[in-house]
Motif scaffolding. Structure first.
Motif, PDB file in Angstrom:
ATOM      1  N   PRO A  47     -10.324   3.136   2.730  1.00 57.84           N
ATOM      2  CA  PRO A  47      -9.807   4.296   1.990  1.00 57.84           C
ATOM      3  C   PRO A  47      -8.441   4.734   2.507  1.00 57.84           C
ATOM      4  O   PRO A  47      -8.141   4.620   3.696  1.00 57.84           O
ATOM      5  N   LEU A  48      -7.647   5.196   1.577  1.00 54.17           N
ATOM      6  CA  LEU A  48      -6.329   5.729   1.902  1.00 54.17           C
ATOM      7  C   LEU A  48      -6.368   7.247   1.875  1.00 54.17           C
ATOM      8  O   LEU A  48      -7.125   7.841   1.104  1.00 54.17           O
ATOM      9  N   ALA A  49      -5.533   7.848   2.678  1.00 59.63           N
ATOM     10  CA  ALA A  49      -5.381   9.300   2.631  1.00 59.63           C
ATOM     11  C   ALA A  49      -4.766   9.669   1.289  1.00 59.63           C
ATOM     12  O   ALA A  49      -4.133   8.839   0.628  1.00 59.63           O
ATOM     13  N   ASP A  50      -4.959  10.909   0.887  1.00 52.72           N
ATOM     14  CA  ASP A  50      -4.301  11.370  -0.330  1.00 52.72           C
ATOM     15  C   ASP A  50      -2.809  11.090  -0.228  1.00 52.72           C
ATOM     16  O   ASP A  50      -2.215  11.186   0.854  1.00 52.72           O
ATOM     17  N   TYR A  51      -2.240  10.737  -1.335  1.00 54.60           N
ATOM     18  CA  TYR A  51      -0.814  10.414  -1.369  1.00 54.60           C
ATOM     19  C   TYR A  51       0.030  11.664  -1.141  1.00 54.60           C
ATOM     20  O   TYR A  51      -0.206  12.702  -1.763  1.00 54.60           O
ATOM     21  N   GLU A  63       5.853   5.268   9.679  1.00 57.79           N
ATOM     22  CA  GLU A  63       5.457   3.885   9.442  1.00 57.79           C
ATOM     23  C   GLU A  63       3.992   3.847   9.022  1.00 57.79           C
ATOM     24  O   GLU A  63       3.178   4.609   9.554  1.00 57.79           O
ATOM     25  N   PRO A  64       3.647   2.979   8.083  1.00 61.88           N
ATOM     26  CA  PRO A  64       2.241   2.857   7.686  1.00 61.88           C
ATOM     27  C   PRO A  64       1.386   2.412   8.878  1.00 61.88           C
ATOM     28  O   PRO A  64       1.782   1.543   9.655  1.00 61.88           O
ATOM     29  N   THR A  65       0.207   3.012   8.993  1.00 61.77           N
ATOM     30  CA  THR A  65      -0.739   2.653  10.048  1.00 61.77           C
ATOM     31  C   THR A  65      -2.137   2.577   9.435  1.00 61.77           C
ATOM     32  O   THR A  65      -2.360   3.018   8.316  1.00 61.77           O
ATOM     33  N   GLY A  66      -3.069   2.045  10.190  1.00 65.70           N
ATOM     34  CA  GLY A  66      -4.470   2.013   9.773  1.00 65.70           C
ATOM     35  C   GLY A  66      -4.675   1.285   8.448  1.00 65.70           C
ATOM     36  O   GLY A  66      -4.110   0.211   8.221  1.00 65.70           O
ATOM     37  N   ASN A  67      -5.489   1.891   7.581  1.00 65.80           N
ATOM     38  CA  ASN A  67      -5.793   1.272   6.283  1.00 65.80           C
ATOM     39  C   ASN A  67      -4.552   1.108   5.423  1.00 65.80           C
ATOM     40  O   ASN A  67      -4.449   0.142   4.656  1.00 65.80           O
ATOM     41  N   GLU A  68      -3.618   2.039   5.532  1.00 67.61           N
ATOM     42  CA  GLU A  68      -2.392   1.909   4.748  1.00 67.61           C
ATOM     43  C   GLU A  68      -1.624   0.657   5.169  1.00 67.61           C
ATOM     44  O   GLU A  68      -1.151  -0.106   4.324  1.00 67.61           O
ATOM     45  N   GLU A  69      -1.520   0.412   6.461  1.00 65.40           N
ATOM     46  CA  GLU A  69      -0.833  -0.780   6.953  1.00 65.40           C
ATOM     47  C   GLU A  69      -1.574  -2.047   6.521  1.00 65.40           C
ATOM     48  O   GLU A  69      -0.961  -3.030   6.099  1.00 65.40           O
ATOM     49  N   LEU A  70      -2.906  -2.020   6.607  1.00 65.59           N
ATOM     50  CA  LEU A  70      -3.705  -3.167   6.193  1.00 65.59           C
ATOM     51  C   LEU A  70      -3.450  -3.502   4.729  1.00 65.59           C
ATOM     52  O   LEU A  70      -3.229  -4.662   4.372  1.00 65.59           O
ATOM     53  N   ARG A 108      10.249   2.244   0.519  1.00 61.17           N
ATOM     54  CA  ARG A 108      11.182   2.507   1.616  1.00 61.17           C
ATOM     55  C   ARG A 108      10.937   1.598   2.819  1.00 61.17           C
ATOM     56  O   ARG A 108      11.690   1.625   3.777  1.00 61.17           O
ATOM     57  N   VAL A 109       9.868   0.801   2.768  1.00 59.57           N
ATOM     58  CA  VAL A 109       9.610  -0.172   3.825  1.00 59.57           C
ATOM     59  C   VAL A 109      10.573  -1.338   3.608  1.00 59.57           C
ATOM     60  O   VAL A 109      10.611  -1.911   2.513  1.00 59.57           O
ATOM     61  N   PRO A 110      11.369  -1.664   4.615  1.00 57.93           N
ATOM     62  CA  PRO A 110      12.341  -2.754   4.439  1.00 57.93           C
ATOM     63  C   PRO A 110      11.693  -4.029   3.916  1.00 57.93           C
ATOM     64  O   PRO A 110      10.695  -4.498   4.455  1.00 57.93           O
ATOM     65  N   GLY A 111      12.234  -4.540   2.815  1.00 58.77           N
ATOM     66  CA  GLY A 111      11.781  -5.793   2.231  1.00 58.77           C
ATOM     67  C   GLY A 111      10.668  -5.665   1.206  1.00 58.77           C
ATOM     68  O   GLY A 111      10.352  -6.647   0.531  1.00 58.77           O
ATOM     69  N   PHE A 112      10.071  -4.481   1.059  1.00 60.84           N
ATOM     70  CA  PHE A 112       8.953  -4.344   0.130  1.00 60.84           C
ATOM     71  C   PHE A 112       9.375  -4.639  -1.311  1.00 60.84           C
ATOM     72  O   PHE A 112       8.750  -5.452  -1.990  1.00 60.84           O
ATOM     73  N   VAL A 113      10.415  -3.991  -1.774  1.00 59.37           N
ATOM     74  CA  VAL A 113      10.842  -4.155  -3.165  1.00 59.37           C
ATOM     75  C   VAL A 113      11.212  -5.608  -3.437  1.00 59.37           C
ATOM     76  O   VAL A 113      10.801  -6.191  -4.454  1.00 59.37           O
ATOM     77  N   GLU A 114      11.936  -6.207  -2.521  1.00 57.43           N
ATOM     78  CA  GLU A 114      12.341  -7.602  -2.697  1.00 57.43           C
ATOM     79  C   GLU A 114      11.129  -8.530  -2.697  1.00 57.43           C
ATOM     80  O   GLU A 114      11.083  -9.494  -3.461  1.00 57.43           O
TER      81      GLU A 114
END
Length: 182
Positions: A47-51, A63-70, A108-114
């Protein structure tokens, strides 16, 4: 599709229950992928935290951590992302929406959009009404694909109210046999 294709499918399962109609339909369709790498993540397990919109200022973006990073890592590793969400009130489930909302911060995470550009986005959904009632869900996902320059591969829609009902939808079952290979 077979060994050596380099394709990696991520199935994001957004149902409120395990092994529901949407997941059953997605798994039937995935059988046709053969030995193509597949990763299945049920959002109930991660599960993710509320946005919260923390895109600006960029200097304060955690920086994303935990489930968000996964989920971010799994999303980036995949060549094909399958959103498997029941149609709830003509849209994706709340857990699926939360996952998609996090894509806004991940921009905003470097490289995500690309990295997202050129990936394939698919949808699998089941609903209790007529298949055309999934139109808003499919439209929203197609727009997300276009926005991120992904390739929209379409939606597999099945009808089923009670658990297992989708297995009686002969149209959906026939379409599932070629959905990922067409």
């Amino acid at each position: 599709m077979g060994t050596g294709t380099g394709r990696k499918f991520l199935f994001v399962l957004g149902s409120a229950r395990r092994d529901g109609n949407t997941e059953q339909l997605a798994r039937l369709a995935a059988e046709q992928l053969g030995d193509v790498e597949q990763r299945w993540l049920w959002l109930g397990d991660v599960p993710l935290a509320d946005y919260r919109d923390v895109r600006y200022p960029v200097s304060e973006r955690p920086e994303p951590t935990g489930n968000e990073e996964l989920l971010l890592d799994a999303t980036l590793e995949a060549t094909d992302i399958v959103i498997a969400s029941p149609t709830y009130w003509y849209s994706v489930s709340s857990s699926t929406k939360r996952y998609l909302d996090h894509w806004s911060n991940w921009e905003r995470v470097p490289g995500f959009v690309e990295a997202m550009a050129g990936k394939h986005l698919w949808a699998v959904t089941a609903l209790a009404e007529e298949p055309h009632q999934a139109g808003a869900l499919l439209d929203a996902l197609e727009r997300a694909a276009v926005y991120l320059k992904m390739t929209w591969r379409g939606g597999l829609v099945g009808v089923g109210n009670r658990p297992g009902d989708v297995l009686s939808d002969t149209t959906a079952l026939t379409t599932a046999k070629t959905f990922f290979t067409a």
